[in-house]
Enzyme design. Structure first.
Site, mmCIF file in Angstrom:
data_model
loop_
_atom_site.group_PDB
_atom_site.id
_atom_site.type_symbol
_atom_site.label_atom_id
_atom_site.label_comp_id
_atom_site.label_asym_id
_atom_site.label_seq_id
_atom_site.Cartn_x
_atom_site.Cartn_y
_atom_site.Cartn_z
ATOM 1 N N ASP A 195 17.843 21.823 14.418
ATOM 2 C CA ASP A 195 16.845 21.110 15.167
ATOM 3 C C ASP A 195 15.742 22.231 15.017
ATOM 4 O O ASP A 195 14.514 21.653 14.780
ATOM 5 C CB ASP A 195 17.020 20.990 16.742
ATOM 6 C CG ASP A 195 17.860 19.702 16.977
ATOM 7 O OD1 ASP A 195 17.793 18.734 16.253
ATOM 8 O OD2 ASP A 195 18.317 19.656 18.152
ATOM 9 N N ARG A 203 7.060 20.569 33.896
ATOM 10 C CA ARG A 203 6.371 20.234 35.184
ATOM 11 C C ARG A 203 7.201 20.884 36.254
ATOM 12 O O ARG A 203 6.650 21.197 37.270
ATOM 13 C CB ARG A 203 6.695 18.816 35.219
ATOM 14 C CG ARG A 203 8.216 18.339 35.246
ATOM 15 C CD ARG A 203 8.362 17.071 35.310
ATOM 16 N NE ARG A 203 9.764 16.584 34.963
ATOM 17 C CZ ARG A 203 10.107 15.272 35.054
ATOM 18 N NH1 ARG A 203 9.369 14.174 35.380
ATOM 19 N NH2 ARG A 203 11.432 14.837 34.745
ATOM 20 N N ASN A 239 23.385 20.977 17.287
ATOM 21 C CA ASN A 239 23.401 19.480 16.951
ATOM 22 C C ASN A 239 24.385 19.292 15.764
ATOM 23 O O ASN A 239 24.081 17.979 15.024
ATOM 24 C CB ASN A 239 21.962 19.296 16.610
ATOM 25 C CG ASN A 239 21.504 19.847 15.360
ATOM 26 O OD1 ASN A 239 21.794 20.726 14.922
ATOM 27 N ND2 ASN A 239 20.625 19.152 14.721
ATOM 28 N N GLY A 269 16.309 20.926 25.791
ATOM 29 C CA GLY A 269 16.982 21.322 24.523
ATOM 30 C C GLY A 269 16.015 21.446 23.578
ATOM 31 O O GLY A 269 16.114 22.399 22.734
ATOM 32 N N THR A 318 23.725 14.574 19.462
ATOM 33 C CA THR A 318 22.371 14.536 20.148
ATOM 34 C C THR A 318 22.605 14.420 21.773
ATOM 35 O O THR A 318 23.693 14.696 22.268
ATOM 36 C CB THR A 318 21.948 13.386 19.770
ATOM 37 O OG1 THR A 318 20.412 13.167 20.146
ATOM 38 C CG2 THR A 318 22.353 11.787 20.126
ATOM 39 N N LEU A 338 7.240 16.161 19.152
ATOM 40 C CA LEU A 338 8.467 15.765 18.853
ATOM 41 C C LEU A 338 8.903 14.632 19.124
ATOM 42 O O LEU A 338 9.962 13.909 18.235
ATOM 43 C CB LEU A 338 9.616 16.939 19.289
ATOM 44 C CG LEU A 338 9.003 18.362 19.218
ATOM 45 C CD1 LEU A 338 10.222 19.230 19.703
ATOM 46 C CD2 LEU A 338 8.934 18.654 17.768
ATOM 47 N N GLU A 387 24.810 31.950 14.518
ATOM 48 C CA GLU A 387 23.924 32.652 15.141
ATOM 49 C C GLU A 387 22.643 31.979 15.764
ATOM 50 O O GLU A 387 22.650 32.190 17.036
ATOM 51 C CB GLU A 387 23.294 34.115 14.367
ATOM 52 C CG GLU A 387 24.221 35.137 14.131
ATOM 53 C CD GLU A 387 24.876 35.380 15.356
ATOM 54 O OE1 GLU A 387 26.165 35.627 15.685
ATOM 55 O OE2 GLU A 387 24.304 35.878 16.337
ATOM 56 N N LYS A 416 24.680 18.395 23.371
ATOM 57 C CA LYS A 416 24.613 19.586 22.382
ATOM 58 C C LYS A 416 25.109 20.899 23.310
ATOM 59 O O LYS A 416 25.589 21.843 22.266
ATOM 60 C CB LYS A 416 22.943 19.708 22.100
ATOM 61 C CG LYS A 416 22.520 18.671 21.394
ATOM 62 C CD LYS A 416 20.919 18.990 20.937
ATOM 63 C CE LYS A 416 20.415 17.658 19.998
ATOM 64 N NZ LYS A 416 19.108 17.687 19.697
#
Ligand code: NAP
Length: 449
Positions: free
Chosen positions: A291, A335, A276, A314, A251, A395, A267, A255
C-alpha cells in the site's frame, strides 16, 4: 507441459529434474548447460573472463528462448532475481522450488567448481544470498518442496504428486460470500490451476479479481483469482490452506490479522503494522505491504516539504510511511486527535485535529478517510483551505473524481486520484505474488483507467 525447477545451487534441481523428466517422458534441459553451449565456455571461465553481468545476460537470453518449451527445465540459482526470467519461465509452466537450509547446501556444494558470487566465505555467502533470494524464490514458485534429509527419488515423488493439483472441486465453506456465478466458475477449474484471492469483508466490490485474472491470462499462467469474503480472518486462512492458495491480497478489516498470521514479515509491513499481501510457500506464509508503495510512487519527484495526512487508520499509516520515506515533514490530522497522536507517535511525526489544517499550509495533502466515497458529497477540506501550490492525493478511488479532488482541481492544485494508489500497489503486489514485473500502463489498461 513445462516444469521448471528453481532454487539455490545444491538443492537438487538437476538431479530431481532429470528423474521427473524421465517419469513423465519429457525432454530435460539445464539452463547452465545451455549457457555453456551457447558461448562454448564453462561457467567458471565466463565469470573469470567476462564477469557475472555477462553471465546473467547470456542466461536471460537462454531463458527467453524457453518461454514455449515443452519439457523439464533446471535453472541456475540466481535466475529468479530478474522478473523477465520469471515471466518467461512461468509462461505455460509450473514452477517448482526446491528448498534446503544453508548447512545442507554447504555440504552438497563445498567441492563444486562454480565461482563465488561475493567476497564472503562460502558458508557466509550461502547464508547471505539465501536471505536475499528467498522472497524471490517463493514469489516465483507454484510448488515449494523441502529437500532436507530426503532422497532425490522421494523428492521427485512429492513433485509429481503435487503437479496433479488439488483433490476435488473448489468449494468454500459456509459463511463465505461469492458474487453470482463465482462458485460455478471455481468448480470448473482444473485441479492443478493455482488459486489466489482477495481476503476481506466486504470484498465483493474488489477490482483485484478482474485485474489478476487478466494478468494471469496475459502472462500465460495457469492461475485463477477469487474472493475470500468473510468477517473472520481465521476462517479465511483455514480455507486458503485447505485449497492450497498461493497468494492473498488483504483488505479491510484483516490487514493486522494478516500480519499476525505470517511466519515471516517484510520490514515495511512490520513498521507500518499492517500487511496487504500474503504469499504461501508450503506451510510458510510471508507478509508484506505494498500500500505504501501505492502512495509513494505517484508522489515521487515532489520536493520534500511539509505534508499532511488526513485520517489515522490503516491507509494513513502507509501514507505516513511513504511520505517520511520521501523525506517529508509529516503531520497526521484526524477527527479523533488522540488517534492521530497515537499514529504519529509510532513514526515520530506531528499530529492534531482536522481543524488544525489551516495553520499548517502543507505542500502535500494525502486524504485517507472514507469521506467522499461512493456518492458521499462531503469533503474534509473547504476551498479556502487549499492553495494552488498544493498537491492533493485522495486515496478514495470510487469515484475517481471525489468532492475533495474536484475542489482541489478548481483551486488549481495538482491532484492525484486514489486509482493511482490502487495501480501502483497492485504492480508491486503482483511482483510479490508471482515474481513478474507488470508496469503501471498495463494495469491501467486492464482496469480501463
Ligand atoms: P480505516 O482503517 O477504517 O481508517 C479510516 C480512517 O478514517 C479513520 O481514521 C477514521 O476515523 C477516519 N474517518 C472515518 N469516517 C470519518 C469521517 N466521517 N470524518 C473524518 N474521519 C473519518 O480505513 P483505511 O483502510 O485507512 O481506508 C481509508 C480510506 O482509504 C478508504 O476510503 C479506502 O477506500 C481508501 N483506501 C484506498 C486504497 C487505494 O488503493 N486507493 C487502499 C486502501 C485504502 P475514526 O478512527 O475516528 O473512525
Amino acid at each position: 507441459m513445462k516444469i521448471v525447477f528453481i532454487g539455490y545451487r545444491g538443492t537438487g534441481k538437476t538431479t530431481v529434474g532429470r528423474i521427473v523428466a524421465r517419469r513423465l517422458s519429457l525432454p530435460f534441459l539445464d539452463t547452465d548447460v545451455l549457457v555453456e553451449e551457447m558461448i562454448g565456455m564453462s561457467i567458471p571461465t565466463i565469470f573469470a573472463t567476462a564477469g557475472e553481468a555477462a553471465f546473467r545476460s547470456l542466461e536471460r537470453e537462454v531463458i527467453a528462448g524457453l518461454a514455449d518449451f515443452n519439457g523439464v527445465v533446471a535453472t541456475g540459482g540466481g535466475v529468479v532475481l530478474d522478473p523477465a526470467n520469471v515471466q518467461a519461465l512461468r509462461r505455460g509452466g509450473t514452477v517448482v522450488l526446491l528448498e534446503a537450509g544453508p548447512g545442507e547446501i554447504l555440504a552438497r556444494i563445498k567441492d563444486s567448481d562454480r565461482p563465488a558470487l561475493t567476497g564472503l566465505q562460502q558458508a557466509e555467502e550461502i547464508r547471505s544470498l539465501l536471505k536475499v533470494r528467498r522472497p524471490f524464490y517463493r514469489a516465483a514458485a507454484d510448488i515449494c518442496v523441502l529437500t532436507a534429509g530426503r532422497s532425490p527419488e522421494a523428492i521427485a515423488d512429492e513433485v509429481t504428486a503435487r503437479l496433479a493439483g488439488r483433490h476435488g472441486n473448489i468449494v468454500l465453506p459456509a459463511g463465505f460470500s461469492l458474487p453470482p456465478g463465482e462458485a460455478e466458475r471455481l468448480a470448473t477449474l482444473d485441479p492443478a490451476t493455482g488459486l489466489y484471492g482477495i481476503a476481506g469483508h466486504p470484498a465483493l466490490h474488489s477490482r483485484s479479481p478482474l485485474l489478476y485474472n487478466a494478468l494471469f491470462a496475459r502472462y500465460g499462467m495457469d492461475a485463477s483469482y477469487t474472493f475470500f469474503d468473510h468477517p473472520d480472518f481465521g476462517a479465511i486462512l483455514d480455507a486458503a490452506r485447505t485449497l492450497g492458495v498461493r497468494g492473498l491480497s488483504v483488505t479491510i478489516p484483516h490487514k493486522e490479522a494478516a500480519l499476525a498470521a505470517a511466519d515471516e514479515v517484510e520490514e515495511h509491513a512490520k513498521t507500518i503494522g499492517a500487511a496487504n499481501t500474503l504469499v504461501f510457500c508450503g506451510d510458510h506464509i510471508r507478509a508484506s505491504n505494498t500500500d505504501w508503495i501505492g502512495v509513494r510512487r505517484p508522489l515521487e519527484g515532489i520536493s520534500a516539504g511539509r505534508a499532511v495526512v488526513l485520517g489515522a487508520g490503516g491507509a494513513a499509516a502507509g501514507a505516513v510511511y511513504a511520505l517520511l520515506d520521501l523525506g517529508c515533514e509529516v503531520t497526521v490530522l484526524a477527527r479523533d486527535a488522540g488517534k492521530a497522536k497515537a499514529l504519529a507517535a509510532r513514526f515520530g511525526c506531528g499530529s492534531g485535529a482536522l481543524r488544525d489544517f489551516g495553520r499548517l499550509r502543507p505542500e502535500v495533502v494525502v486524504h485517507a478517510t472514507p469521506v467522499g466515497m461512493a456518492g458521499d458529497p462531503r469533503s474534509l477540506l473547504a476551498p479556502e483551505d487549499l492553495d494552488p501550490s498544493m498537491t492533493v492525493f485522495d486515496l478514495v478511488y470510487t469515484p475517481k473524481e471525489t468532492p475533495l479532488l474536484r475542489t482541489a482541481a478548481a483551486r488549481g492544485c495538482r491532484t492525484i486520484p486514489g486509482t493511482e494508489m490502487f495501480v501502483y500497489q497492485a504492480c508491486e503486489q503482483f511482483l510479490h505474488m508471482t515474481g513478474i514485473r507488470v508496469d503501471a500502463a498495463t494495469v491501467r489498461e486492464v482496469l480501463g483507467e
